[in-house]
Design an enzyme around this catalytic site. Structure first.
Site, PDB file in Angstrom:
ATOM      1  CB  ALA A  47      -1.227  -0.015   1.260  1.00  0.00           C
ATOM      2  NE  ARG A  88      -3.036  -4.209  -6.580  1.00  0.00           N
ATOM      3  CZ  ARG A  88      -2.465  -5.082  -5.656  1.00  0.00           C
ATOM      4  NH1 ARG A  88      -1.227  -4.509  -5.402  1.00  0.00           N
ATOM      5  NH2 ARG A  88      -2.838  -6.074  -5.174  1.00  0.00           N
ATOM      6  CG  ASP A 236      -3.184  -3.618   1.081  1.00  0.00           C
ATOM      7  OD1 ASP A 236      -2.801  -4.682   1.945  1.00  0.00           O
ATOM      8  OD2 ASP A 236      -2.614  -3.148   0.356  1.00  0.00           O
TER       9      ASP A 236
HETATM   10  O1  MRU Z   1      -1.081  -7.320  -3.254  1.00  0.00           O
HETATM   11  P1  MRU Z   1       0.029  -6.692  -2.532  1.00  0.00           P
HETATM   12  O2  MRU Z   1       1.400  -7.256  -2.624  1.00  0.00           O
HETATM   13  O3  MRU Z   1       0.147  -4.919  -3.145  1.00  0.00           O
HETATM   14  O4  MRU Z   1      -0.467  -6.717  -1.030  1.00  0.00           O
HETATM   15  C1  MRU Z   1       0.424  -5.925   0.027  1.00  0.00           C
HETATM   16  C2  MRU Z   1      -0.257  -6.317   1.244  1.00  0.00           C
HETATM   17  O5  MRU Z   1      -1.324  -6.828   1.590  1.00  0.00           O
HETATM   18  C3  MRU Z   1       0.634  -5.585   2.238  1.00  0.00           C
HETATM   19  O6  MRU Z   1       0.613  -6.282   3.536  1.00  0.00           O
HETATM   20  C4  MRU Z   1       0.178  -4.116   2.826  1.00  0.00           C
HETATM   21  O7  MRU Z   1       0.206  -3.582   1.619  1.00  0.00           O
HETATM   22  C5  MRU Z   1       1.123  -3.596   3.612  1.00  0.00           C
HETATM   23  S1  MRU Z   1       2.430  -3.013   3.063  1.00  0.00           S
HETATM   24  C6  MRU Z   1       3.351  -2.085   4.269  1.00  0.00           C
END
Ligand code: MRU
Length: 344
Positions: A47, A88, A236
């Site tokens: 995120a 996204r 997220d």
């Molecule tokens: O699909 P992604 O790899 O973007 O998902 C990422 C996550 O779910 C992480 O745990 C979240 O973004 C926190 S990152 C500091």
């Protein structure tokens, strides 16, 4: 620590996270459309990192608008911002960054367009620098929750690669190690993109922090055997009531943690909290393509034509979250009023 994303002259480049750990390769973005594609195709993910990418993408997009008229510039900028917002759906940081950049355009309406363009670039650099600072603060705050010699389970990758640098959940782990605590990490492999196996394990090994990778479905068994002392994940999006959207599989880890009386902590910057969303049911959860589950490196591994469900995130109700670690401090339940206070 490998940089996640940076300005490279007039352009932006991001480490192609799809290739880690086999290769460390830059993905060059020569226009904002490349940044959107990079976000959608998981070149950059996590995120806070998506937020930084969106800001840089907007600055690059703004730079390519050919006009001296503020009205035309603002109209074209808004169109680009609208496209960026759709890259996204789940990460709150994307909207947060887009809105921050858009606010700057509004605030500078009396300035020449060229000045606005360079201010946007500076703002994107500031967002990157601030993100690293915020993660370090979060690490400092969160490490107080980590006992010496703890074994910590984490899910997905909430490390340096998922942020501007240092990481959220891994930032807390890093800070605990920097404080001299002997920590062991257990990383869920995190199907289907394997962020745990490919990215978390890679980051921790680079720093000499002991890590063992497990398949996602091993977490419960290890907790029952008392081999895990606490869980830390990133987020997220966090709703106003403390419900947490994070990588698919987080909810079951949280339920298992509660059943086994293990603390479940979430580390996230304030930019991940979305006060406009009352509860987790209202958080949009991205559904990704079936090939991510059905195939492995383009090889079909399931029956041809099988139907697949591929939600990329899930919602962990606030009742399962022992504490939320932020740059402004740690909050515990009840979250609604405490989140409100934090954002004031
Ligand atoms: O699909 P992604 O790899 O973007 O998902 C990422 C996550 O779910 C992480 O745990 C979240 O973004 C926190 S990152 C500091």
């Amino acid at each position: 620590m490998i940089p996640t994303i940076e300005w490279h002259g007039k352009y932006v480049r991001m480490i192609d996270q799809r290739k880690i750990p086999s290769r460390l390769e830059w993905f060059a973005c020569r226009g904002y459309e490349d940044v959107i594609r990079g976000i959608q195709k998981m070149v950059i993910r996590g995120a806070p990192a998506i937020g930084v990418a969106a800001a840089m993408g907007l600055a690059m997009g703004a730079g390519s608008i050919r006009t001296k008229s503020y009205t035309t510039f603002r109209r074209k900028f808004k169109k680009i911002a609208g496209e960026m917002l759709l890259a996204r759906p789940t990460a709150a940081n994307l909207r947060w960054a887009v809105e921050r950049m858009a606010r700057l355009v509004e605030d500078m309406k009396t300035h020449p367009v060229d000045e606005i363009k360079s201010a946007l670039r500076k703002e994107s650099e500031k967002i990157l620098a601030e993100d690293i600072e915020v993660n370090q603060k979060m690490g400092k705050n969160g490490q107080s929750l980590v006992p010496d010699r703890a074994t910590i389970l984490t899910h997905c990758n909430a490390g340096s690669l998922a942020t501007g640098g240092y990481g959220t959940a891994l930032g807390v782990i890093r800070a605990a190690c920097e404080n001299g605590k002997k920590i062991k990490v257990i990383a869920d492999e995190t199907r289907p993109w394997l962020q745990g196996l490919r990215l978390t394990a890679f980051e921790l090994m680079e720093e000499g922090i002991p890590v063992s990778v497990i398949v996602d479905n091993a977490a419960g068994s290890l907790m029952r055997q008392k081999k895990i002392d606490l869980v830390i994940t990133g987020a997220d999006r966090i709703a106003a009531n403390g419900d947490v959207a994070n990588k698919i599989g987080t909810y079951q880890v949280a339920v298992l943690a509660k059943t086994n009386k293990i603390p479940f902590y979430v580390a996230a910057p304030l930019s991940t909290i979305d006060p406009t969303i009352k509860n987790g049911d209202m958080i949009p959860v991205e559904e990704r393509g079936p090939e991510e589950i059905r195939q492995f490196r383009k090889l079909e591994i399931g029956p041809i034509g099988v139907h697949v469900l591929n939600p990329a995130f899930d919602i962990t109700p606030a009742g399962y979250v022992s504490a939320i670690i932020t740059e402004k401090g740690i909050i515990t339940p009840p979250y609604k009023a405490r989140i409100k206070n934090l954002l004031e």
